[in-house]
Motif scaffolding. Sequence first.
Motif, PDB file in Angstrom:
ATOM      1  N   ARG A  61       0.848  -1.197   0.107  1.00 57.14           N
ATOM      2  CA  ARG A  61       0.105   0.047   0.131  1.00 57.14           C
ATOM      3  C   ARG A  61       0.929   1.242  -0.187  1.00 57.14           C
ATOM      4  O   ARG A  61       1.937   1.318   0.448  1.00 57.14           O
ATOM      5  CB  ARG A  61      -0.865   0.056   1.317  1.00 57.14           C
ATOM      6  N   GLU A  62       0.377   2.321  -0.652  1.00 58.92           N
ATOM      7  CA  GLU A  62       0.909   3.535  -0.593  1.00 58.92           C
ATOM      8  C   GLU A  62       2.202   3.692  -1.342  1.00 58.92           C
ATOM      9  O   GLU A  62       2.745   4.701  -1.626  1.00 58.92           O
ATOM     10  CB  GLU A  62       1.463   3.977   0.910  1.00 58.92           C
ATOM     11  N   ASN A  64       2.600   3.615  -5.125  1.00 57.67           N
ATOM     12  CA  ASN A  64       1.755   3.558  -6.301  1.00 57.67           C
ATOM     13  C   ASN A  64       2.678   3.977  -7.570  1.00 57.67           C
ATOM     14  O   ASN A  64       2.526   3.230  -8.746  1.00 57.67           O
ATOM     15  CB  ASN A  64       0.615   4.450  -6.031  1.00 57.67           C
ATOM     16  N   ASN A  84      -2.168  -3.790  -3.111  1.00 62.66           N
ATOM     17  CA  ASN A  84      -2.433  -3.171  -1.985  1.00 62.66           C
ATOM     18  C   ASN A  84      -2.745  -4.008  -0.765  1.00 62.66           C
ATOM     19  O   ASN A  84      -3.782  -3.874  -0.223  1.00 62.66           O
ATOM     20  CB  ASN A  84      -3.502  -2.042  -2.142  1.00 62.66           C
TER      21      ASN A  84
END
Length: 318
Positions: A61-62, A64, A84
């Motif tokens: 996650r985070e 991208n 994610n």
Amino acid sequence: MKFDEIVLWSKKIIQDFIAKNPNWIVIIRWATATGKSKLSVELSKFFDVEIISSDSRQIFREMNIWTDKVSQEILNRIPHHQINIVNPDESYTAWQWQKDVKNQIKGIQSRWKLPIIVWGTWLYIDTIYKNFQMPEIGPDFEFRKKMFDLEEKNPWFLHKELEKIDPDEAKKIHPKSTRYLVRALEIFHTSGKTKTESFLEKEVDQPILMIGIWRGKDETNELINARIKEMIKSGLVDEVKWLLKKWYAPTLQSMQWIWYKEVVWYLEWKYGIEEMEKLLQQNTQHLAKRQRTWFRRYIADEKDNPKKNVVYKVWYLG
């Protein structure tokens, strides 16, 4: 062959494949910047699909921009899996990926949809293609830190150590693929067995159609250079700054990948912005070269040792 032609020929071969194999899996494979994700999205126009990412970076996650995840619009339109799913400071092993993906494949097929696995990480793909019977060995963070520190002080240390205990596995891993070297050493450190001894290959669970996209080296490198420029323009540096502000340390496994560590070096004033861009391009080109080398082994499989219930097809793009 042009990309539109690849889409149409892939459509036809998948239709023929599905007609013969009720429990089907499609794997789209090849190196970075060859259009794998684009092909999977185009095929969703003809088939009711769910896409599984096999990229070991897209699980975080985070993160991208640097992982080149598909857009939110595509994620909303086409079900995707293995994107994610963990935080940047969490660990996720190939054993976990295999277990989760096998369950996801069953779920997708129970909904009468087509599972398409989009290539990212060769080890993840091999857990399905070679159907490894793997031991459940969790991460040993203290051991990993020690190994990373030793490699930083003595380049190629990890590869030399692996050659001593598991020469067969050492032949498969590039000396700069630090993460994979550490994992192979960790398996031996934890279990007393080498990865070669621990990973037992079996026949595939379900028929697999392996679609490969081959793009020339020069064209691939041009696309890589353009992608790096677009990543920087889209806010790659700001994304890394944000992660560091959230106390995700540069020493984390997730931060050791190409594209993040180079930006960290830039933020530490080791490089200027132009030098960082050039380094990102060079390292990504080297990654693509290693991927091409690895993927040739699958071409050799098709020729010399084809697996039962696996159909191989390579499209030459250009």
